[in-house]
Design a protein around this motif. Structure first.
Motif, mmCIF file in Angstrom:
data_model
loop_
_atom_site.group_PDB
_atom_site.id
_atom_site.type_symbol
_atom_site.label_atom_id
_atom_site.label_comp_id
_atom_site.label_asym_id
_atom_site.label_seq_id
_atom_site.Cartn_x
_atom_site.Cartn_y
_atom_site.Cartn_z
ATOM 1 N N ASN A 1 15.154 0.170 -7.529
ATOM 2 C CA ASN A 1 14.038 0.548 -8.394
ATOM 3 C C ASN A 1 14.503 0.916 -9.796
ATOM 4 O OD1 ASN A 1 12.315 0.066 -6.319
ATOM 5 N ND2 ASN A 1 11.894 2.198 -5.830
ATOM 6 N N TYR B 1 16.447 9.434 -8.911
ATOM 7 C CA TYR B 1 16.195 10.757 -8.338
ATOM 8 C C TYR B 1 17.002 11.017 -7.063
ATOM 9 C CZ TYR B 1 13.151 9.101 -4.524
ATOM 10 O OH TYR B 1 12.658 8.505 -3.381
ATOM 11 N N THR C 1 4.307 11.812 -10.727
ATOM 12 C CA THR C 1 3.379 10.879 -10.069
ATOM 13 C C THR C 1 3.405 11.002 -8.555
ATOM 14 O OG1 THR C 1 5.050 9.139 -9.986
ATOM 15 C CG2 THR C 1 3.592 9.160 -11.904
ATOM 16 N N THR D 1 6.427 15.860 -6.621
ATOM 17 C CA THR D 1 7.698 16.538 -6.335
ATOM 18 C C THR D 1 8.190 17.402 -7.502
ATOM 19 O OG1 THR D 1 8.896 14.586 -7.077
ATOM 20 C CG2 THR D 1 8.477 14.767 -4.708
ATOM 21 N N LEU E 1 -0.892 14.159 -9.051
ATOM 22 C CA LEU E 1 -1.383 14.545 -7.726
ATOM 23 C C LEU E 1 -1.812 16.006 -7.699
ATOM 24 C CD1 LEU E 1 1.114 13.010 -5.155
ATOM 25 C CD2 LEU E 1 -1.283 12.480 -5.482
ATOM 26 N N GLY F 1 5.228 4.970 1.721
ATOM 27 C CA GLY F 1 5.674 5.679 0.522
ATOM 28 C C GLY F 1 6.787 4.954 -0.215
ATOM 29 N N ARG F 2 7.037 3.706 0.119
ATOM 30 C CA ARG F 2 8.143 2.950 -0.483
ATOM 31 C C ARG F 2 7.656 1.803 -1.342
ATOM 32 N NH1 ARG F 2 10.807 6.654 1.417
ATOM 33 N NH2 ARG F 2 10.612 7.151 -0.769
ATOM 34 N N LYS F 3 6.350 1.647 -1.499
ATOM 35 C CA LYS F 3 5.877 0.481 -2.261
ATOM 36 C C LYS F 3 6.310 0.615 -3.717
ATOM 37 C CE LYS F 3 1.235 2.039 -3.498
ATOM 38 N NZ LYS F 3 1.449 2.334 -4.909
HETATM 39 N N1 LIG Z 1 -1.963 4.324 -7.079
HETATM 40 C C1 LIG Z 1 -3.145 4.829 -7.347
HETATM 41 O O1 LIG Z 1 -4.043 4.155 -7.871
HETATM 42 C C2 LIG Z 1 -3.435 6.263 -7.057
HETATM 43 C C3 LIG Z 1 -4.587 6.804 -7.525
HETATM 44 C C4 LIG Z 1 -4.837 8.135 -7.257
HETATM 45 C C5 LIG Z 1 -3.955 8.870 -6.521
HETATM 46 N N2 LIG Z 1 -2.841 8.326 -6.063
HETATM 47 C C6 LIG Z 1 -1.914 9.126 -5.300
HETATM 48 O O2 LIG Z 1 -0.746 9.260 -6.101
HETATM 49 C C7 LIG Z 1 0.392 9.284 -5.232
HETATM 50 C C8 LIG Z 1 1.363 8.257 -5.732
HETATM 51 O O3 LIG Z 1 0.824 6.990 -5.479
HETATM 52 P P1 LIG Z 1 1.628 5.678 -5.746
HETATM 53 O O4 LIG Z 1 0.642 4.580 -5.876
HETATM 54 O O5 LIG Z 1 2.599 5.891 -6.865
HETATM 55 O O6 LIG Z 1 2.398 5.424 -4.360
HETATM 56 P P2 LIG Z 1 3.586 6.142 -3.617
HETATM 57 O O7 LIG Z 1 3.689 5.456 -2.293
HETATM 58 O O8 LIG Z 1 3.473 7.603 -3.575
HETATM 59 O O9 LIG Z 1 4.836 5.771 -4.532
HETATM 60 C C9 LIG Z 1 5.924 5.119 -3.983
HETATM 61 C C10 LIG Z 1 6.979 4.966 -5.048
HETATM 62 O O10 LIG Z 1 7.359 6.265 -5.531
HETATM 63 C C11 LIG Z 1 8.770 6.346 -5.578
HETATM 64 N N3 LIG Z 1 9.163 7.731 -5.368
HETATM 65 C C12 LIG Z 1 9.015 8.468 -4.253
HETATM 66 N N4 LIG Z 1 9.496 9.725 -4.450
HETATM 67 C C13 LIG Z 1 9.949 9.761 -5.730
HETATM 68 C C14 LIG Z 1 10.555 10.769 -6.559
HETATM 69 N N5 LIG Z 1 10.800 12.003 -6.083
HETATM 70 N N6 LIG Z 1 10.884 10.455 -7.822
HETATM 71 C C15 LIG Z 1 10.629 9.211 -8.309
HETATM 72 N N7 LIG Z 1 10.062 8.218 -7.596
HETATM 73 C C16 LIG Z 1 9.723 8.495 -6.333
HETATM 74 C C17 LIG Z 1 9.226 5.433 -4.455
HETATM 75 O O11 LIG Z 1 10.518 4.968 -4.752
HETATM 76 P P3 LIG Z 1 11.644 4.970 -3.589
HETATM 77 O O12 LIG Z 1 11.206 3.962 -2.576
HETATM 78 O O13 LIG Z 1 12.896 4.611 -4.316
HETATM 79 O O14 LIG Z 1 11.645 6.377 -3.042
HETATM 80 C C18 LIG Z 1 8.200 4.300 -4.500
HETATM 81 O O15 LIG Z 1 8.599 3.284 -5.418
HETATM 82 C C19 LIG Z 1 -0.109 9.045 -3.794
HETATM 83 O O16 LIG Z 1 -0.157 10.289 -3.114
HETATM 84 C C20 LIG Z 1 -1.510 8.493 -3.989
HETATM 85 O O17 LIG Z 1 -2.368 8.855 -2.941
HETATM 86 C C21 LIG Z 1 -2.529 7.028 -6.327
#
Ligand SMILES: NC(=O)c1ccc[n+]([C@@H]2O[C@H](COP(=O)([O-])OP(=O)(O)OC[C@H]3O[C@@H](n4cnc5c(N)ncnc54)[C@H](OP(=O)(O)O)[C@@H]3O)[C@@H](O)[C@H]2O)c1
Length: 139
Positions: A2, A17, A35, A38, A58, A125-127
């Motif tokens: 990533n 991270y 995002t 954490t 969040l 959580g890996r997308k």
């Molecule tokens: N996407 C949306 O439209 C949306 C809208 C509203 C709310 N949300 C909420 O926002 C949160 C984040 O959503 P998301 O779409 O980004 O999906 P997500 O599944 O939470 O994000 C996954 C990504 O975050 C990375 N990641 C995980 N922990 C990390 C850290 N400590 N530091 C940096 N990167 C990290 C992972 O990389 P690694 O695989 O390398 O760990 C992976 O690439 C979710 O809880 C979701 O419900 C999302």
């Protein structure tokens, strides 16, 4: 892996991270965007410059409740809560996309019939970026 993805999107400096804790590297930032939930203010405040901003995507009730307290006791600010839905913001994003400055990352696509599998993948959580559901159109 990533790290290279983020670099390809235009970041000048990337912190992995899993290898480095940004709160322990001695740097201070104007803006920190959490995002994934954490980096709450309690963890990030020492890494914010004076008048720095923590944007919590969040944000839950505890984040919302501390906004007035942080504003009263510090030059730093926490920004959390639902974003306003404004047409001008969407137009700005569309303009950035047209100019190639905003590059949406699409990880996988699933047909509507496999939406359960899509959810399972997102729940790992890996997308990387976005998962898209495609709808078939009648010819
Ligand atoms: N996407 C949306 O439209 C949306 C809208 C509203 C709310 N949300 C909420 O926002 C949160 C984040 O959503 P998301 O779409 O980004 O999906 P997500 O599944 O939470 O994000 C996954 C990504 O975050 C990375 N990641 C995980 N922990 C990390 C850290 N400590 N530091 C940096 N990167 C990290 C992972 O990389 P690694 O695989 O390398 O760990 C992976 O690439 C979710 O809880 C979701 O419900 C999302």
């Amino acid at each position: 892996m990533n790290v290279e993805l983020v670099r390809s999107l235009g970041a000048d400096h990337v912190i992995d991270y899993t290898a480095e804790d940004f709160t322990q590297n001695g740097e201070a930032y104007d803006v920190i965007v959490d995002t994934v939930g954490t980096a709450p203010f309690s963890r990030s405040k020492a890494s914010l410059k004076e008048r720095g901003r923590l944007l919590v995507v969040l944000g839950g009730l505890p984040d919302m409740l501390q906004i007035p307290w942080v504003s009263m006791t510090s030059t730093k600010k926490v920004i959390a809560g639902p974003a306003a839905e404004r047409a001008q913001d969407l137009l700005f994003l569309a303009e950035l996309a047209e100019k190639g400055h905003f590059k949406p990352v699409i990880d996988r696509r699933y047909p509507f019939e496999q939406i359960a599998e899509a959810h399972h993948y997102v729940d790992t959580g890996r997308k990387k970026g976005n998962v898209v559901i495609t709808l078939a159109h009648d010819a």
